[in-house]
Design an enzyme around this catalytic site. Structure first.
Site, PDB file in Angstrom:
ATOM      1  N   MET A  43     -62.107  61.909  34.282  1.00 27.29           N
ATOM      2  CA  MET A  43     -61.178  63.141  34.582  1.00 27.29           C
ATOM      3  C   MET A  43     -61.792  62.241  36.347  1.00 27.29           C
ATOM      4  O   MET A  43     -63.591  62.285  36.575  1.00 27.29           O
ATOM      5  CB  MET A  43     -62.356  64.251  34.542  1.00 27.29           C
ATOM      6  CG  MET A  43     -61.874  64.542  32.877  1.00 27.29           C
ATOM      7  SD  MET A  43     -59.847  64.419  32.884  1.00 27.29           S
ATOM      8  CE  MET A  43     -59.090  66.417  33.849  1.00 27.29           C
ATOM      9  N   THR A 106     -70.484  59.745  28.824  1.00 27.91           N
ATOM     10  CA  THR A 106     -70.325  59.045  30.583  1.00 27.91           C
ATOM     11  C   THR A 106     -70.157  60.792  31.137  1.00 27.91           C
ATOM     12  O   THR A 106     -70.048  61.297  30.659  1.00 27.91           O
ATOM     13  CB  THR A 106     -68.685  58.397  31.759  1.00 27.91           C
ATOM     14  OG1 THR A 106     -68.039  60.067  31.079  1.00 27.91           O
ATOM     15  CG2 THR A 106     -68.614  57.346  31.273  1.00 27.91           C
ATOM     16  N   SER A 107     -70.579  61.085  32.713  1.00 27.51           N
ATOM     17  CA  SER A 107     -70.377  62.555  33.160  1.00 27.51           C
ATOM     18  C   SER A 107     -68.695  62.889  33.826  1.00 27.51           C
ATOM     19  O   SER A 107     -69.182  63.748  34.001  1.00 27.51           O
ATOM     20  CB  SER A 107     -71.310  62.920  33.477  1.00 27.51           C
ATOM     21  OG  SER A 107     -71.286  62.037  34.841  1.00 27.51           O
ATOM     22  N   CYS A 108     -68.182  61.958  33.694  1.00 28.50           N
ATOM     23  CA  CYS A 108     -67.252  62.472  34.253  1.00 28.50           C
ATOM     24  C   CYS A 108     -66.053  61.985  33.654  1.00 28.50           C
ATOM     25  O   CYS A 108     -64.503  62.122  33.609  1.00 28.50           O
ATOM     26  CB  CYS A 108     -66.923  61.449  35.666  1.00 28.50           C
ATOM     27  SG  CYS A 108     -67.021  59.584  34.871  1.00 28.50           S
ATOM     28  N   GLY A 109     -65.813  61.984  32.040  1.00 29.91           N
ATOM     29  CA  GLY A 109     -64.614  61.767  31.104  1.00 29.91           C
ATOM     30  C   GLY A 109     -65.154  62.622  30.709  1.00 29.91           C
ATOM     31  O   GLY A 109     -65.776  63.245  29.814  1.00 29.91           O
TER      32      GLY A 109
END
Length: 262
Positions: A43, A106-109
């Site tokens: 994302m 990860t912190s964005c997937g």
């Protein structure tokens, strides 16, 4: 590729509201396919995706150098962007092993998602109408710091708090990751059978944060930072009240399906 766009917003102040607009960072689903295999959905802001693909291959240890990335094909699909990467033959075996064992780190997937068709996971039910007034939101914000002991010690963690309609904080959880803090809170609410009128988080409002709030069945999500485009769209689609940029003197109402503040 567009990195931002303007959305209507309502500025909420103690005792008043003002109509206006806010420029939001574009958040989009970007599916990464490596040698024909779905690897991850990130994302992210859909710019510089070719460079991202190379860097991602390197940081994921799927390639050793940029030369190992033979080709990157970027195109937009119905539900987001697709990045197809072809690696050198000497790196080919790595992707098969990683796809079998990889979990999202990860912190964005999106954890457990390998393709864009899986992005639109079902939401069990639309949340009910929240009962909190603007005064309750400001009250909860003022009380939040008292429920952040770990952050007081370290200054390095996020918090997610469950609040009642009067702005009292019922439960709060902390974690170095904003997603983790919200997952902890939703789990605590479920285990204790506690109902919250709204959630207050110390982070930006992304698609994942909205989705987690919807899974938790809460009526409203309030964040101290800005929302992304996809977060607003997801809230609109599923009738979640969304308030961003929560400060002591003002908040930004991005979606108010029950005309609570208007």
């Amino acid at each position: 590729m567009t990195s931002s766009r303007v959305e209507p917003a309502l500025t909420l102040r103690p005792g008043s509201t003002v109509e206006g607009e806010r420029r939001l960072a574009v958040e989009a689903a970007v599916a990464i396919e490596v040698d024909g295999l779905g690897y991850a959905v990130m994302m992210m802001t859909p710019t510089d995706l070719g460079a991202f693909a190379v860097g991602f291959m390197l940081t994921e240890r799927l390639a050793d150098t940029a030369v190992d990335v033979i080709d990157v094909d970027v195109f937009e699909g119905e539900d987001g962007w697709i990045v197809r990467v072809t690696l050198a033959k000497r790196c080919a075996g790595r992707i098969h092993d990683r796809v079998r064992h990889r979990t999202s780190d990860t912190s964005c997937g999106l954890c457990g998602i390998a393709g864009l068709e899986q992005l639109r996971r079902p939401v069990r039910a639309r949340p009910p109408a929240p009962q909190a007034t603007s005064a309750a939101l400001f009250a909860a914000l003022g009380r939040l710091r008292g429920h952040q002991p770990l952050n007081a010690e370290t200054g390095a963690v996020h918090a997610a708090a469950a609040c009642d309609a009067d702005g009292h904080i019922l439960l709060a959880c902390e974690d170095v990751g904003r997603h983790n803090a919200l997952d902890k809170l939703i789990g605590t609410l479920a285990l204790s059978a506690t109902a919250a009128d709204f959630l207050l988080v110390t982070s930006r409002l992304s698609f994942e944060m909205v989705d987690k709030a919807l899974v938790g069945g809460v009526p409203m999500l309030v964040g101290v930072s800005a929302p992304t485009t996809l977060a607003v769209e997801h809230a609109r689609e599923h009738c979640l009240t969304l308030v961003a940029l929560a400060r002591d003197d003002a908040m930004l109402v991005m979606h108010d399906p029950w005309a609570l503040f208007g």
